[in-house]
Design an enzyme around this catalytic site. Structure first.
Site, PDB file in Angstrom:
ATOM      1  N   GLU A  40      54.678  36.186  45.243  1.00  0.00           N
ATOM      2  CA  GLU A  40      53.874  35.966  46.448  1.00  0.00           C
ATOM      3  C   GLU A  40      53.773  34.482  46.814  1.00  0.00           C
ATOM      4  O   GLU A  40      53.286  33.670  46.014  1.00  0.00           O
ATOM      5  CB  GLU A  40      52.472  36.551  46.245  1.00  0.00           C
ATOM      6  N   LYS A  73      41.666  41.477  44.034  1.00  0.00           N
ATOM      7  CA  LYS A  73      43.134  41.359  44.144  1.00  0.00           C
ATOM      8  C   LYS A  73      43.520  39.881  44.115  1.00  0.00           C
ATOM      9  O   LYS A  73      44.486  39.477  43.469  1.00  0.00           O
ATOM     10  CB  LYS A  73      43.608  42.039  45.433  1.00  0.00           C
ATOM     11  N   ASP A 128      51.032  42.673  28.715  1.00  0.00           N
ATOM     12  CA  ASP A 128      51.082  43.901  29.509  1.00  0.00           C
ATOM     13  C   ASP A 128      50.104  43.777  30.679  1.00  0.00           C
ATOM     14  O   ASP A 128      48.898  43.981  30.532  1.00  0.00           O
ATOM     15  CB  ASP A 128      50.704  45.071  28.579  1.00  0.00           C
ATOM     16  N   HIS A 174      49.004  29.549  54.580  1.00  0.00           N
ATOM     17  CA  HIS A 174      50.137  30.365  54.140  1.00  0.00           C
ATOM     18  C   HIS A 174      51.336  30.226  55.072  1.00  0.00           C
ATOM     19  O   HIS A 174      52.438  30.585  54.710  1.00  0.00           O
ATOM     20  CB  HIS A 174      49.739  31.846  54.167  1.00  0.00           C
TER      21      HIS A 174
HETATM   22  C1  MEV Z   1      45.910  37.523  49.106  1.00  0.00           C
HETATM   23  O1  MEV Z   1      46.966  37.791  48.220  1.00  0.00           O
HETATM   24  C2  MEV Z   1      44.601  37.355  48.354  1.00  0.00           C
HETATM   25  C3  MEV Z   1      43.352  37.230  49.238  1.00  0.00           C
HETATM   26  O2  MEV Z   1      43.290  38.330  50.128  1.00  0.00           O
HETATM   27  C4  MEV Z   1      42.151  37.238  48.303  1.00  0.00           C
HETATM   28  C5  MEV Z   1      40.818  37.329  49.011  1.00  0.00           C
HETATM   29  O3  MEV Z   1      40.765  37.842  50.139  1.00  0.00           O
HETATM   30  O4  MEV Z   1      39.829  36.916  48.379  1.00  0.00           O
HETATM   31  C6  MEV Z   1      43.396  35.977  50.060  1.00  0.00           C
END
Ligand code: MEV
Length: 426
Positions: A79, A259, A275, A372
């Site tokens: 990513e 995430k 793992d 990004h």
């Molecule tokens: C993107 O990979 C991760 C985010 O969505 C985490 C978040 O929203 O806190 C930017």
């Protein structure tokens, strides 16, 4: 499937030839699979039906000061922006003295599930009376861990339903991930329970909910460090704290919040040969430990300081499994200057918190897209076939056009190439 009978018994080359014979792939593609497989012997021994090695980029996250020591942290991820964001979060924390961590004892939990239990309370107390015997059996099944100062330490009995009992075996696995060790011990105990005590064993397996192997990272940032683009640090800190509250209240936001934390955690877990599915499963279960799924980290503001905290199960090893087999893992351990598993847990917890800080900081200020964008445009340019030399001009042109789609990227690349060939003709 025809042609794939006993595929697992074929050697690597034959497996590839079959893909060509059956017209799945042409020779150029087979050559790519060949070229991508640099450790055939190792990989072929690691998984079944091996055809190639699927490579992911590895980069270094910088600025991580954890318990007073600065680290280079190898991240394996596909990513864009993850490494940059993790390094940015850590840079902010570095200016405030770095991350502090605490790591609990490294105990793994394994389960033997008994079914068809007629009198659960009676069976439970009987099992408790057998604890010494069962612990001895478990340790006899894996004597080397006892020699290293670890081994089965305790038993816990939980009645899950009137007919179901979980017998939990708690084991100090020392430096290992411990899955194989636990499973060997559990199966030895299960055989005894079944054959000698006549109990009905349904399954015996390690639990990935490693609540006896927790790591916590904290940080404390004076709010003025967060000042950006005319927004006061105090305001930004407050917004980060509110975003953290939202992740406590709302599972939709909590999932994305977590995430983001796992973006960094998985990347280091993967680089360290551990793992990552086990870590993911345990982390999300821990996020729901009080019955509602919540953000794993919390941020609060007090007296002009932004306090961050992240705690999660991190049963990571420095030996065992693929760790000793994959050559890059050894190199990554060296980059980390890794001494033991506790240190790895501390680093990974800090990475999760640093990654989370960077995400929340971006989200409550510029939004995530701005930072990004260049990296995403780079990926877009690569996806339409731009070479390394063409990347910069294609990305700059796409930025100017504010375009994000493949069709425009293709057009921009074509235009660039046309211009270059015109120039070379004149
Ligand atoms: C993107 O990979 C991760 C985010 O969505 C985490 C978040 O929203 O806190 C930017």
């Amino acid at each position: 499937m025809e042609g794939f009978e006993k595929y697992y018994q074929k050697d690597h080359q034959t497996r590839l030839d079959i893909l060509k014979q059956k017209k799945y792939l042409d020779q150029t593609q087979l050559d790519k699979l060949q070229a991508s497989a640099s450790e055939v012997k190792i990989s072929d021994a690691m998984i079944e039906n091996f055809i190639t090695e699927y490579h992911l980029p590895e980069g270094l996250a910088l600025n991580y000061v954890v318990d007073g020591q600065e680290y280079l942290i190898p991240f394996v991820t596909e990513e864009p922006s993850v490494v940059a964001a993790a390094s940015h979060g850590a840079a902010l924390v570095k200016r405030a003295g770095g991350f502090k961590t605490t790591v609990t004892e490294r105990l793994m939990i394994g389960q033997i599930i008994l079914e068809n239990v007629a009198h659960p309370e009676q069976v439970a107390s009987f099992l408790e009376s057998q604890a010494e015997k069962l612990l001895a059996l478990a340790n006899a099944a894996h004597p080397s861990i006892v020699k290293r100062g670890g081994g089965a330490q305790a038993l816990k009995v939980r009645v899950l339903a009137p007919d179901l009992i979980s017998l939990d075996l708690i084991v100090d696995v020392k430096e290992a991930m411990g899955a194989n060790m636990l499973n060997t011990m559990l199966e030895a105990c299960a055989t005894y329970l079944q054959t000698k005590l006549g109990l009905d064993v349904l399954i015996s397996i390690l639990s990935n909910y490693a609540t006896r192997c927790l790591a916590k990272a904290t940080c404390a940032l004076p709010v003025e460090l967060l000042t950006r683009n005319g927004l006061s640090g105090a305001k930004i800190a407050q917004k980060i704290a509110t975003a953290s509250r939202v992740a406590q209240l709302d599972p939709y936001r909590a999932t994305t919040h977590n995430k983001g934390i796992m973006n960094g955690i998985d990347a280091v877990v993967l680089a360290s040969g551990n793992d990552w599915r086990a870590i993911e499963a345990g982390a999300h279960a821990y996020a729901a430990r009080d019955g509602q799924y919540r953000g794993l980290s919390t941020w609060i503001v007090k007296d002009d300081i932004l306090y961050g905290e992240l705690e999660l199960p991190l049963p990571l090893g420095t030996v065992g499994g693929s760790i000793g087999i994959v050559p890059l893992v050894k190199i990554n351990q060296q980059l980390l200057r890794l001494k033991d598993a506790r240190q790895l847990e501390a680093i990974v917890a800090a990475v999760g918190l640093g990654q989370n800080l960077a995400a929340l900081y971006a989200l409550v200020t510029d939004g995530i897209q701005k930072g990004h964008m260049r990296l995403q445009l780079k990926s877009l340019a690569l996806s339409v076939g731009a070479t390394k030399a063409e990347l910069e001009p294609v990305v700059s042109r796409l930025e100017a056009l504010q375009a994000r789609d493949q069709a425009t990227a293709k057009k921009v690349l074509e235009e660039l190439r046309n211009k270059q060939s015109e120039r070379s003709r004149t």
